[in-house]
Design an enzyme around this catalytic site. Sequence first.
Site, PDB file in Angstrom:
ATOM      1  N   CYS A 158       3.864  -8.076  17.118  1.00  0.00           N
ATOM      2  CA  CYS A 158       5.027  -8.654  16.444  1.00  0.00           C
ATOM      3  C   CYS A 158       5.933  -7.589  15.848  1.00  0.00           C
ATOM      4  CB  CYS A 158       4.595  -9.655  15.372  1.00  0.00           C
ATOM      5  SG  CYS A 158       3.517  -8.982  14.084  1.00  0.00           S
ATOM      6  N   HIS A 205       1.867 -10.249   9.660  1.00  0.00           N
ATOM      7  CA  HIS A 205       2.937 -10.815  10.462  1.00  0.00           C
ATOM      8  C   HIS A 205       4.229 -10.072  10.132  1.00  0.00           C
ATOM      9  CE1 HIS A 205       4.879 -13.593  13.067  1.00  0.00           C
ATOM     10  NE2 HIS A 205       5.594 -14.188  12.123  1.00  0.00           N
ATOM     11  N   ASP A 244      12.115 -15.455  13.005  1.00  0.00           N
ATOM     12  CA  ASP A 244      10.676 -15.370  13.236  1.00  0.00           C
ATOM     13  C   ASP A 244      10.402 -15.808  14.665  1.00  0.00           C
ATOM     14  OD1 ASP A 244       7.933 -15.486  13.363  1.00  0.00           O
ATOM     15  OD2 ASP A 244       7.671 -16.713  11.564  1.00  0.00           O
TER      16      ASP A 244
END
Length: 233
Positions: free
Chosen positions: A33, A87, A105
């Site tokens: 990510c 994250h 996101d």
Amino acid sequence: MMSSIWNPSSDISQFQHTSSYWYCVPTINHLFCEENVYLLCKKLCTDGVADISDLFVVFISNEHKHIPLWHQKASHRADGIILWDYHVICIQQRKEGKPVDLVWDLDSTLPFPSTLTSYVSDSIRPSIELFSEFQRVFRVVHAPLFLSYFASDRRHMKDAEGNWMSPPPEYNAIVAEDGTVHNLNQYIEMSTKDVGKDSMNAVFTKQLGVLVGEDQLEHFFSCISRSYRVYPL
């Protein structure tokens, strides 16, 4: 980025802006990510959606590497909750006269982008009282600094024998402008006891940004100066 309820079949090779403009970040991989957000920042700027000075990369984790987020695509539950070790998202601070900051996101089922207020309410849910081991810390890094200094050789995705736990992206690993090949661990190491040690506007000068508590994120972006911008040399 790992999860106890990871679904490897998920695919977000395309994603949609709310204005119906379509983007494609090459070789999106849920388990990388931080690299996805690195590419996203560049894409938003290249396409004129945002100025680099208005973007912030936000790492979410804690000292226990257990952080819950809701409305995540990798979840198998109806409410979309998942437990990540860390994250990474992108927050866009809007120009003067535009009232809402935005959250990008790539792993969320919420609108893309979402307003910061709705993302905090629906994905972070600070109103829910959590045990201390699940309390989230946010490392906010100004995107110009992140794009200059971040590096990852992806070693965190190899097992003890050096084998990949998940196939890496096909493009070359990210190397910092100063030649650093790996510093991801410095971005994801954070503790609740270190929150608030730096001034808010230090986010514009500190390579690793500043740490913000989960109940402070909206306040942080409402307070940092839109006119205070320092770029890396």
